[in-house]
Design a protein around this motif. Structure first.
Motif, PDB file in Angstrom:
ATOM      1  N   GLU A 140       7.378  47.203 -32.309  1.00  0.00           N
ATOM      2  CA  GLU A 140       5.992  47.674 -32.219  1.00  0.00           C
ATOM      3  C   GLU A 140       5.066  46.557 -31.758  1.00  0.00           C
ATOM      4  O   GLU A 140       4.190  46.750 -30.905  1.00  0.00           O
ATOM      5  CB  GLU A 140       5.534  48.190 -33.588  1.00  0.00           C
ATOM      6  CG  GLU A 140       6.160  49.490 -34.021  1.00  0.00           C
ATOM      7  CD  GLU A 140       5.697  49.899 -35.410  1.00  0.00           C
ATOM      8  OE1 GLU A 140       5.134  50.991 -35.543  1.00  0.00           O
ATOM      9  OE2 GLU A 140       5.895  49.119 -36.362  1.00  0.00           O
ATOM     10  N   LYS A 154       2.842  46.366 -28.176  1.00  0.00           N
ATOM     11  CA  LYS A 154       1.381  46.264 -28.129  1.00  0.00           C
ATOM     12  C   LYS A 154       0.926  44.970 -27.448  1.00  0.00           C
ATOM     13  O   LYS A 154      -0.023  44.972 -26.672  1.00  0.00           O
ATOM     14  CB  LYS A 154       0.815  46.364 -29.546  1.00  0.00           C
ATOM     15  CG  LYS A 154       0.958  47.766 -30.121  1.00  0.00           C
ATOM     16  CD  LYS A 154       0.215  47.914 -31.422  1.00  0.00           C
ATOM     17  CE  LYS A 154       0.243  49.385 -31.849  1.00  0.00           C
ATOM     18  NZ  LYS A 154      -0.544  50.236 -30.945  1.00  0.00           N
ATOM     19  N   ASN A 191       1.233  45.358 -23.696  1.00  0.00           N
ATOM     20  CA  ASN A 191       0.117  46.111 -23.123  1.00  0.00           C
ATOM     21  C   ASN A 191      -1.126  45.244 -22.984  1.00  0.00           C
ATOM     22  O   ASN A 191      -1.829  45.282 -21.965  1.00  0.00           O
ATOM     23  CB  ASN A 191      -0.192  47.334 -23.995  1.00  0.00           C
ATOM     24  CG  ASN A 191       0.858  48.416 -23.853  1.00  0.00           C
ATOM     25  OD1 ASN A 191       1.628  48.422 -22.894  1.00  0.00           O
ATOM     26  ND2 ASN A 191       0.913  49.318 -24.812  1.00  0.00           N
ATOM     27  N   ILE A 232      -7.601  50.346 -27.947  1.00  0.00           N
ATOM     28  CA  ILE A 232      -6.867  49.824 -29.088  1.00  0.00           C
ATOM     29  C   ILE A 232      -7.004  50.778 -30.265  1.00  0.00           C
ATOM     30  O   ILE A 232      -8.104  51.191 -30.613  1.00  0.00           O
ATOM     31  CB  ILE A 232      -7.419  48.438 -29.517  1.00  0.00           C
ATOM     32  CG1 ILE A 232      -7.276  47.450 -28.364  1.00  0.00           C
ATOM     33  CG2 ILE A 232      -6.714  47.919 -30.751  1.00  0.00           C
ATOM     34  CD1 ILE A 232      -5.866  47.120 -28.002  1.00  0.00           C
ATOM     35  N   ILE A 283      -2.117  49.554 -37.080  1.00  0.00           N
ATOM     36  CA  ILE A 283      -0.717  49.668 -36.716  1.00  0.00           C
ATOM     37  C   ILE A 283       0.029  50.022 -37.986  1.00  0.00           C
ATOM     38  O   ILE A 283      -0.118  49.345 -38.994  1.00  0.00           O
ATOM     39  CB  ILE A 283      -0.149  48.349 -36.157  1.00  0.00           C
ATOM     40  CG1 ILE A 283      -0.927  47.924 -34.920  1.00  0.00           C
ATOM     41  CG2 ILE A 283       1.324  48.467 -35.866  1.00  0.00           C
ATOM     42  CD1 ILE A 283      -0.468  46.620 -34.352  1.00  0.00           C
TER      43      ILE A 283
END
Length: 536
Positions: free
Chosen positions: A507, A511, A514, A529, A533
């Motif tokens: 994960e 992120k 990106n 955003i 998370i």
């Protein structure tokens, strides 16, 4: 009609199997363990019964009519490996680079062990790896069920979707027609050493050295052995002028620089871990030395641009290393993002692509080294532990980076490294050390821990204003608040006190990738955003 398909492979559970090992080892990352879990809701993840059947989903995609018209006959699902680039993948398969980029919606950054769809006009001819030594008989053959259509895309896979004949219809070829698994074997620069090649031992110390050599040969296959005379010459007899830090010295052997570390105590555990890891974001072990007195040394690749800690907290000492074009000796924000992504990739590798998994246990900014291109490598596996979810009575680590559950109960899991990585992210955002000081004096209690500062900043009103005041002044406002907020959000999730609430490395890597891509393609671009998370 273009469509994702899922080839269902029936697999028989064997002793010691987990969904993670099945997806990464048995199927060579052609699928992912979350996908396997979702596809097998009736199986108990923590108690897989030997002999039971699991359905393993393999992702594939067929070329669209437009792609067929343009010459694409099949789509290969390729597993990305460390060091891969879009260019070398396109060259390997004879694929058009722009088609490869547009099909996968990416421009540059690749995530190791994720998958890409590679458009090709014909079945490629690939170099096969050299044959392996004889191995035990394989398990019974897998049974391939009929492929079933699925609107979603399951990650993983190495199959081909192809056009058949000259008709307009496009079908997905079954898995066993063509399966591509590219294995990049470890390529240690090691030389075998026999008894007559070893440097002569002095009389009276044979037993100590023999015991150490036996321990090393048990841990490392064919280690490259240096003599103490080699190291003495390389370091000018371990001169203070060659000292990098502590017990680490810079030495030159055959015209190449190395970092030579004088070790204390039993090094067998560290060697066991170092010999099984090989990743571009981990410092590489190059050789070993045992002196006639029984003193051991490890020889590592030399990483020239010091540590992340130095660049963040003592930039003046590395001012002469700053590349031309940098406005100061401080690391630019884009470089910090790249460093964060590199470290996350290295951690993902040791957590999820080694067996058993490895927990570093001492992630901190001083153990993150920067090479000549300011790419990060994780160093110092002296405290690392193989295996996960263990308890220890020996609490060792660096204040400010240790997770609450480790301090309280000695619980060791990959979430330990996730927590420490979150602290490193906060260091990169704020320029502050893990232990907060006022006028050089550490603050008492939790107030002295950097990780406790982030939650109040991301709650309540004027989040952007509070965060802007907290950001490292050395960045000189050369960043977007969207990017800072994105990394801060990841960091806050990483330092959750409950380890279950912390995100996984896949994960985190996703992120950060990106954020880095957005920073690279358009520094002024607004980045979407999520405010949190979720951990797993």
């Amino acid at each position: 009609m273009a469509n994702y398909s899922q080839a269902n492979v029936t697999y028989t559970i064997y002793g010691g199997d987990t969904f993670y090992l099945i997806s990464t080892r048995k199927f060579e990352n052609l699928t992912t363990y979350p996908a396997v879990e979702v596809t097998n809701p009736t199986l108990v993840v923590t108690n897989l019964q030997i002999g039971s059947l699991a359905t393993i989903p393999i992702r594939c995609k067929c070329p669209s009519n437009a792609q067929v018209t343009n010459g694409t006959k099949m789509l290969i699902t390729y597993v990305v490996h460390p060091g891969d680039t879009l260019l070398n993948i396109s060259q390997k398969f004879g694929a058009d680079l722009q088609n490869l980029k547009s099909l996968n919606g990416i421009n540059s950054t690749l995530i190791p062990y994720s998958t890409l769809l590679v458009p090709v006009s014909q079945k490629p001819v690939l170099a096969q790896p050299p044959p392996s030594p004889p191995s035990p008989p394989p398990p019974p053959p897998l049974v391939v069920n009929n492929a079933t259509s699925s609107g979603g895309g399951l990650h993983g896979g190495a199959v081909i979707g192809a056009s058949v004949g000259g008709s307009a219809a496009v079908v997905c070829i079954a898995l066993l027609i063509f399966c591509v698994v590219i294995r990049k074997r470890r390529s240690y620069k090691q030389t075998s050493i026999s008894e007559d090649q070893r440097p002569p031992s002095d009389v009276g110390v044979g037993k100590t050295k023999s015991k150490l050599m036996t321990g090393i040969s048990d841990c490392v296959e064919n280690p490259f052995m240096y003599s103490i005379e080699d190291l003495d010459k390389a370091t000018q007899n371990f001169s203070p002028l060659c000292n990098i830090e502590g017990s680490v010295y810079k030495g030159t052997l055959d015209g190449r620089d190395y970092a030579i570390k004088l070790m204390k105590g039993d090094i067998s555990q560290e060697l066991k871990i170092l010999q099984k890891v090989n990743h571009t974001n981990l410092v590489k072990l190059e050789g070993v030395c045992i002196s006639s007195e029984g003193q051991s040394y490890l020889v590592y690749e030399y990483i020239e641009n010091s540590s992340l800690n130095t660049w963040l907290h003592d930039p003046e000492s590395v001012e002469n290393m700053s590349p031309i074009g940098w406005s100061s000796s401080s690391l630019p924000w884009k470089t910090r993002l790249q460093v964060a992504l590199d470290v996350a990739n290295g951690l993902q590798y040791i957590h999820e692509h080694t067996t058993p998994s490895v927990v570093h246990k001492d992630i901190k900014s001083s153990n993150i080294l920067l090479d000549g291109n300011f790419r990060a490598k994780i160093a110092n596996f002296g405290m690392a532990k193989s295996g996960i979810n263990a308890l220890t009575k020996h609490i060792m680590g660096t204040q400010g980076y240790m997770a609450p559950e480790y301090l309280a109960d000695g619980f060791v899991s990959p979430k330990l490294d996730v927590f420490a990585f979150g602290v490193v992210l906060l260091e990169m955002i704020s320029g502050k050390e893990a232990i907060v000081r006022e006028r050089g004096v550490p603050l008492a209690g939790k107030a002295g821990l950097l990780w406790t500062q982030i939650r109040p900043l991301l709650e309540g009103e004027d989040i952007e204003g509070k965060l802007r005041k907290w950001v490292d002044r050395n960045l000189q406002n050369a960043y977007t608040m969207d990017s800072i907020l994105g990394v801060a959000t990841i960091a806050r999730a990483c330092v959750e006190e409950d380890p279950v609430a912390r995100p996984t490395l896949p994960e985190i890597v996703y992120k950060l990738s990106n954020l880095f891509d957005a920073c690279t393609s358009n520094p002024d671009e607004k980045i979407e955003i999520r405010t949190s998370i979720t951990g797993r």
